[in-house]
Design a protein around this motif. Sequence first.
Motif, mmCIF file in Angstrom:
data_model
loop_
_atom_site.group_PDB
_atom_site.id
_atom_site.type_symbol
_atom_site.label_atom_id
_atom_site.label_comp_id
_atom_site.label_asym_id
_atom_site.label_seq_id
_atom_site.Cartn_x
_atom_site.Cartn_y
_atom_site.Cartn_z
ATOM 1 N N ARG A 166 25.687 79.461 52.502
ATOM 2 C CA ARG A 166 25.576 81.086 52.987
ATOM 3 C C ARG A 166 26.841 81.438 53.476
ATOM 4 O O ARG A 166 27.251 82.596 53.312
ATOM 5 N N ASN A 167 27.923 80.608 53.692
ATOM 6 C CA ASN A 167 29.050 81.077 54.611
ATOM 7 C C ASN A 167 30.188 81.312 53.687
ATOM 8 O O ASN A 167 31.303 81.601 54.152
ATOM 9 N N LYS A 218 28.642 86.405 49.607
ATOM 10 C CA LYS A 218 27.283 87.387 49.226
ATOM 11 C C LYS A 218 27.120 88.371 50.750
ATOM 12 O O LYS A 218 27.171 89.647 50.448
ATOM 13 N N THR A 219 27.200 87.945 51.759
ATOM 14 C CA THR A 219 27.109 88.752 52.897
ATOM 15 C C THR A 219 28.372 89.720 52.841
ATOM 16 O O THR A 219 28.310 90.671 53.421
ATOM 17 N N GLU A 221 29.180 93.775 53.528
ATOM 18 C CA GLU A 221 30.086 94.287 54.714
ATOM 19 C C GLU A 221 31.242 95.364 53.984
ATOM 20 O O GLU A 221 31.583 96.323 54.589
ATOM 21 N N ARG A 274 22.543 94.388 57.695
ATOM 22 C CA ARG A 274 23.851 93.567 57.956
ATOM 23 C C ARG A 274 23.392 92.409 58.760
ATOM 24 O O ARG A 274 22.626 92.721 59.931
ATOM 25 N N ARG A 275 23.409 91.160 58.280
ATOM 26 C CA ARG A 275 22.884 89.973 59.018
ATOM 27 C C ARG A 275 23.681 89.818 60.405
ATOM 28 O O ARG A 275 23.035 89.777 61.431
ATOM 29 N N ASP A 276 25.006 90.017 60.265
ATOM 30 C CA ASP A 276 25.677 89.999 61.498
ATOM 31 C C ASP A 276 25.489 90.898 62.707
ATOM 32 O O ASP A 276 25.784 90.531 63.773
ATOM 33 N N ASP A 287 20.479 91.284 51.342
ATOM 34 C CA ASP A 287 21.212 90.254 51.604
ATOM 35 C C ASP A 287 20.290 88.802 51.271
ATOM 36 O O ASP A 287 18.987 89.122 51.821
ATOM 37 N N HIS A 346 19.909 86.368 53.030
ATOM 38 C CA HIS A 346 19.227 86.058 54.236
ATOM 39 C C HIS A 346 18.018 86.720 54.686
ATOM 40 O O HIS A 346 17.032 86.095 55.547
#
Length: 595
Positions: free
Chosen positions: A38-39, A43-44, A48, A165-167, A521, A523
């Motif tokens: 994931r990191n 993708k994330t 952004e 946005r996941r974050d 996303d 996630h």
Amino acid sequence: MILSIESSLPTFKPVQFHEGLNILLSDSRPEATEGQTRNSAGKTSLVEIIHFLLGADCDKTSVFRTAALVEHMFFGEFKFGAHKIRVGRSGSDPSKVFLFDGLQNETDLPIRPDRKSGRMFLSNENWKMILGHRLFGLPKDDSGTIYAESYTPTFRSMISYFARRRDAGAFLGPERQAEKQSRWDWQENLSYLFGLDWRIPYDLQKVRQREGVLEELKKAAKQGALGAVIGTVPELRSRFTVAESKAKQRREQLDGFRVLDSYTELSTRAARAKTQMQQLSRETVSLRETLNHLQQSLAAEQPPDVALVQKMYAAAGVELPGVALKRLDEVKAFHESIIRNRSSHLLKEITETEAMISDNARKVAVLDNERQDILQTLKDCGALEDFLTLQRELADLEADAAQLRERFKAAEILEGEKTQLELDRKNIHVRLQNDHRERKARLDEAILLVADIIAKLYDDRAGRFEIAATENGPEFKISIEGDRGGGIASMEIFCLDLTLLKLTSARAEPPGPGPGFLLHDSHLFDGVDERQISRALQLGLSAADGKKLQYIVTMNSDIFDRLPLPRDFEREKFVLPTRLSDETETGGLFGFRFD
């Protein structure tokens, strides 16, 4: 729609999008853990970048302010309605959005050249204003503001439902697109997006603010911080009434006060008269004792009886000769003379003593009259010192009364504000209920859209969309039967987001026409059954294909390959040419890895 995302960073992998379903895949190392997958691919980060190009804040903690990216510009080409727009933005100057195509010739926009590069740009605030106006029908003015008031719908809040946005904590629940999103924010923005009266939750937020102030005042009063300001109405009414009465009495006393310059002299004279009266009284007592003694002495002054003398001598057998008798007469006459003189002296002293007693009584009467007159004068008048003392006392009493008066008024206001807030809440609740009745068609449309999506996602589960008019504002709740930890919560988010895409794109009036895309996303699908992921992709395709809309999904390739998609589903048709990977250092979106 989003047409492309690029960057001046040489290693950046540009991404081209098309209408309909867009799937950005990421390949992962066979031995990579889920967290590593994931990191590392980026993708994330794509989400952004899109937010960055659509006006998101860029503070010091932003990835675009890191040393590796700060000097590079990111570009986005969008098609909103019939107009294509190409913009650029960098972390080194995030307050400016540079225009490369689509808006330069529009004279009604606050566009100006950059002093360094000469490129035309908009301020980021004006860019958000334009996007809010064109995508969601928000008003605009020459100053570039969306609304002159706080706590109103905003472009940034609404666009975040279309690209969560996941974050930011966007996957915690359907109604919130950020973990820290306030109640008023999601209530107003969702009301706007669903075509409801957003001013009702706006007015409710104003009530909440007033309630917050009232609660803080009450808390401060309990803790003693405002003990001199706030109290209860009954308590302060009693204290204020008593204080006002005391001040009034002292004011009346001061109004009748006359200053006597000879106050001290008269006080001394009165004291001296009293002392003299006491001295005369003591002297009179002594004189009366003397008079009593003199009167007793006068009564005792009697001459001896000669016959008794003779009888005494006869009893003794002594015969007094004629000479002796003659001498006895002479002694008697002499003695009587002495007694007369003694009595006369005593009478004189008695007369003088009685005169002195009478004179003292007269003096006492005179002194007493004088003293009474002085005391009456002192009672009616007073000295300057006393007058000033009374003035100071009056000032203190009036200050105390004034303070209590203000506290009493404040307590009345707070008590009245509490009642008013309760009435305002009830009135807003009634307005909200009426609004939902009047806009029944829009509510029904949203409810049926969600119900249809749930039915197509699940064969064995029921679900519903509830829009409730509560005393705490509108509530938007999607519920699907089943275990909350089995990915169902993620599918509830999917249902709401896809509904918003359909609603906005179908309406010309606010809240339409919307951004024309929905971005999810990977996630969002963590923990979701692969059958539901497959159906979600098909629903996204159905909602976007042929309607000039986009459903964009980032996904790990191994998951995508396992999805039980229909045989006629052309997988490669929807997979974007750009492919990410965490297998090498250069396989990610940026072409290198950085902290």
